[in-house]
Design a protein around this motif. Structure first.
Motif, PDB file in Angstrom:
ATOM      1  N   ALA A 183      -2.368  36.952 -12.159  1.00  0.00           N
ATOM      2  CA  ALA A 183      -3.322  37.631 -12.937  1.00  0.00           C
ATOM      3  C   ALA A 183      -4.146  36.458 -13.400  1.00  0.00           C
ATOM      4  N   GLU A 184      -2.906  35.511 -13.338  1.00  0.00           N
ATOM      5  CA  GLU A 184      -4.037  34.132 -13.561  1.00  0.00           C
ATOM      6  C   GLU A 184      -5.177  33.272 -12.860  1.00  0.00           C
ATOM      7  N   ARG A 232     -14.991  43.731 -19.829  1.00  0.00           N
ATOM      8  CA  ARG A 232     -15.918  42.887 -20.136  1.00  0.00           C
ATOM      9  C   ARG A 232     -17.554  43.584 -20.755  1.00  0.00           C
ATOM     10  N   PHE A 235     -12.695  35.253 -11.509  1.00  0.00           N
ATOM     11  CA  PHE A 235     -13.358  36.144 -12.443  1.00  0.00           C
ATOM     12  C   PHE A 235     -14.227  35.493 -13.439  1.00  0.00           C
ATOM     13  N   GLU A 236     -14.060  34.703 -13.980  1.00  0.00           N
ATOM     14  CA  GLU A 236     -15.152  34.136 -15.222  1.00  0.00           C
ATOM     15  C   GLU A 236     -15.478  32.554 -14.116  1.00  0.00           C
ATOM     16  N   LYS A 249     -10.965  44.675 -15.677  1.00  0.00           N
ATOM     17  CA  LYS A 249     -11.087  43.696 -16.263  1.00  0.00           C
ATOM     18  C   LYS A 249     -12.858  43.253 -16.460  1.00  0.00           C
ATOM     19  N   ASP A 265      -8.050  35.990 -13.238  1.00  0.00           N
ATOM     20  CA  ASP A 265      -8.549  35.726 -14.465  1.00  0.00           C
ATOM     21  C   ASP A 265      -9.323  34.414 -14.337  1.00  0.00           C
TER      22      ASP A 265
END
Length: 622
Positions: free
Chosen positions: A539-540, A595, A546-547, A591, A543
């Motif tokens: 997940a990290e 957002r 994604f960012e 996610k 993430d």
């Protein structure tokens, strides 16, 4: 069941259901291969009635919602010129007569919610859009209509308008008129096209040179005549009279106070003019959009009452009647009309031409308040009058030799009805997002007879559905692979490295975590599992990806190009083979929606603050 009884039942059911639906009811089958016509009717029922699913549970033989969704997803309905629709029109009018090819291009805009929204078909996030602009073709001398293009936040530039006309001309249709209202952007575009009203210096009074057409970009020998929407013009006459008054002649005015006195005199139970009520004078907000209130204010009945109450104020009475007669002439709908002014233009050509001349003189002479020049609505009416003469002369002198024109074909009712239907589909949610508006527009274009609605603001149109609803099979034939091809996405190489745990210390960390409650444990809900440390590491990583992917997505960090979910997920699956595809896709999608939700909340807060500051500035000015 005897054959006689079976035939009797089939005959009774045939009055309501199709043969396939009848067969399902009599045999107990649950599935059928529906035809395009049946799918079209189901779509109409699905969006017009909130009880569609309930009726299915009662045993009505309707297609499932998912079947309808799969069908409509085959149709490319991306913003811009709708190429599948143009292909449909080309086939439809391939052997059509020259008369049915003559058409009018009508366009207008509708306000939207102005929020981010995700479209799963295009795999794209649409940025905040404050309006949708729809372009509709309608037959000038035959009963057909069709949406051919739409845009979000369109700037109405002349080149785009010429591109649309060119695309229509290239499929064999002939655009004769362009219909719009007189919003600021529309006036700017028309001015760039050369459509304008110019004052000519004269010692005998005010004279104006009116250019109300521009050259057809394909058939340069023909003109495209511009018609400002007559219902909008009569509303603007009313609004300007209420606000500043109309100076009809030096020292002679027509003001709201005059109608106030008229209503006061004729307000008892047996009033003479039942059309004139308090609501006609106290128009605010959305009531200003209601055409009937302006039309009834400037009616023959009001003119007759004025003559009775104010026998010495003939100029005002003639002005009210003139506006009424002009609007009737510009809104003719049938040849079976006894009133001369409501008959199609050309049926009583001499008297109708005389009426246009009289209205033209009146518009040039009057002034709004203390204005020394013509206002936009006056220029619009002059443009409309000049285009009416020009179009009739052009069409009556052509090889087709038309003898009359139904002038309601050159107003915006067709597109206003379309917007009413878009709002109605959403029930209480009448300001949709860009994606919702796109979906609703597609549903309406595919629905049989679903494009008609009578409201207080818009006059009901004819009962013809959009042509696209009758030829859905042509629309579902793939013309491009735009909807089936997965958009490829390149991942950024400079994604921050996440410190992940090794398999050796996973068990040790899990035992340490048991000493305290995790968030999932604190919820105390059954069937919720504590994520493993391996999944936390994944997940990290996701993430961070994604960012990085949305880093260039502007102020709200939302990438609006295609491939934001499906394409992005496919790229991540290729890069991280050890992460299962299904939870990876769910993580990215969840996610993204979080957002979008937060971005829309920020948008609303910013608009609220901006409105508050505007109010404070206005307060200081006052």
């Amino acid at each position: 069941m005897k054959d006689v009884e079976l035939t009797k039942y089939k005959g009774a059911l045939a009055k309501i259901f199709t043969p396939k639906q009848t067969n399902i009811l009599l045999t107990g089958k649950k599935h059928a291969k529906w035809t395009d016509g049946e799918i079209g009717k189901f779509i109409t029922m699905r969006y017009k009635a909130n009880t569609y699913e309930y009726m299915r549970t009662l045993g009505f033989p309707f297609a499932s919602t998912r079947t309808l969704q799969r069908f409509t997803q085959k149709i490319d309905f991306s913003p811009g010129i709708l190429k599948p629709i143009l292909s449909l029109l080309k086939n439809e009018f391939q052997d059509a007569s020259e008369i049915s090819r003559q058409c009018s291009l009508v366009f207008d805009e509708m306000a939207l919610e102005g929020s981010f929204a995700y479209d799963s078909v295009e795999d794209k996030i649409y940025p905040p859009s404050v309006n949708i602009n729809a372009y509709v073709l309608r037959g000038l001398f035959s009963p057909w209509k069709q949406v051919i293009a739409y845009e979000f936040n369109d700037d109405f530039n002349p080149e785009k308008m010429k591109d649309i006309i060119t695309a229509v001309e290239n499929i064999g249709l002939h655009v004769r008129t362009l219909v719009c209202d007189l919003g600021g952007k529309n006036r700017g575009m028309l001015n760039k096209l050369g459509v304008k009203v110019r004052k000519i210096p004269s010692t005998t009074g005010n004279k104006y040179a009116v250019v109300s057409s521009f050259k057809n970009p394909i058939r340069t020998e023909d003109e495209v005549w511009v018609f400002p929407d007559a219902p909008h013009m009569i509303k603007l006459i009313r609004d300007n009279m209420f606000k500043n008054g109309l100076q009809l002649e030096p020292g002679i005015w027509l003001r709201k106070e005059d109608f106030e006195q008229l209503l006061k005199v004729d307000s008892d139970e047996m009033q003479s003019n039942y059309k004139l009520q308090r609501k006609h004078l106290d128009v605010n907000g959305l009531q200003k959009c209601t055409v009937s209130l302006a039309v009834q204010l400037f009616s023959n009945t009001t003119a007759a009452l004025w003559e009775k109450v104010y026998p010495n104020r003939v100029v005002q009475q003639k002005s009210i009647k003139l506006v009424n007669d002009w609007f009737d002439l510009m809104n003719s709908r049938t040849t079976k009309e006894h009133c001369i002014n409501k008959q199609p233009f050309g049926c009583n050509l001499a008297s109708q031409m005389e009426l246009l001349d009289e209205m033209e003189t009146w518009i040039m002479k009057i002034r709004v308040g203390n204005a020394k020049h013509l206002l936009p609505f006056q220029r619009g009416i002059l443009t409309s009058i000049n285009s009416t003469r020009g179009l009739f002369n052009e069409m009556s002198g052509s090889s087709m030799r038309f003898s009359y024109i139904l002038t309601n074909k050159v107003n915006q009712d067709v597109v206003e009805n379309l917007f009413s239907m878009i709002r109605k589909v959403g029930a209480l949610h009448q300001k949709p997002s860009a994606v919702d508006a796109k979906r609703r527009l597609k549903l309406i274009c595919l629905s049989w007879g679903g494009s008609n609605l009578k409201t207080s603001a818009v006059q009901k149109e004819d009962d013809e559905p959009f042509l696209s609803s009758r030829m859905m099979h042509s629309l579902t034939t793939p013309t491009t692979n735009a909807l089936t091809t997965l958009t490829s996405v390149e991942l950024h190489e400079d994604v921050p490295v996440v410190n992940t745990m090794t398999e050796e210390n996973v068990e040790e960390e899990e035992e340490r975590a048991l000493g305290g409650l995790s968030w999932v444990q604190s919820l105390k809900k059954e069937r919720l599992t504590i994520p493993s440390f391996k999944w936390r590491n994944w997940a990290e990583i996701l993430d961070a990806e994604f960012e990085s992917f949305h880093l260039c997505g502007g102020k709200y960090y939302l990438e609006t190009s295609c491939g934001v979910v499906k394409g992005f997920t496919a790229a991540l699956v290729t890069k991280y083979t050890e992460i299962p595809k299904e939870p990876l896709a769910l993580f990215i999608k969840t996610k993204m929606f979080i957002r979008i939700k937060n971005a829309n909340i920020k948008l609303k807060e910013e608009r609220r603050e901006a409105a508050k500051k505007r109010m404070e500035r206005w307060g200081r000015v006052r």
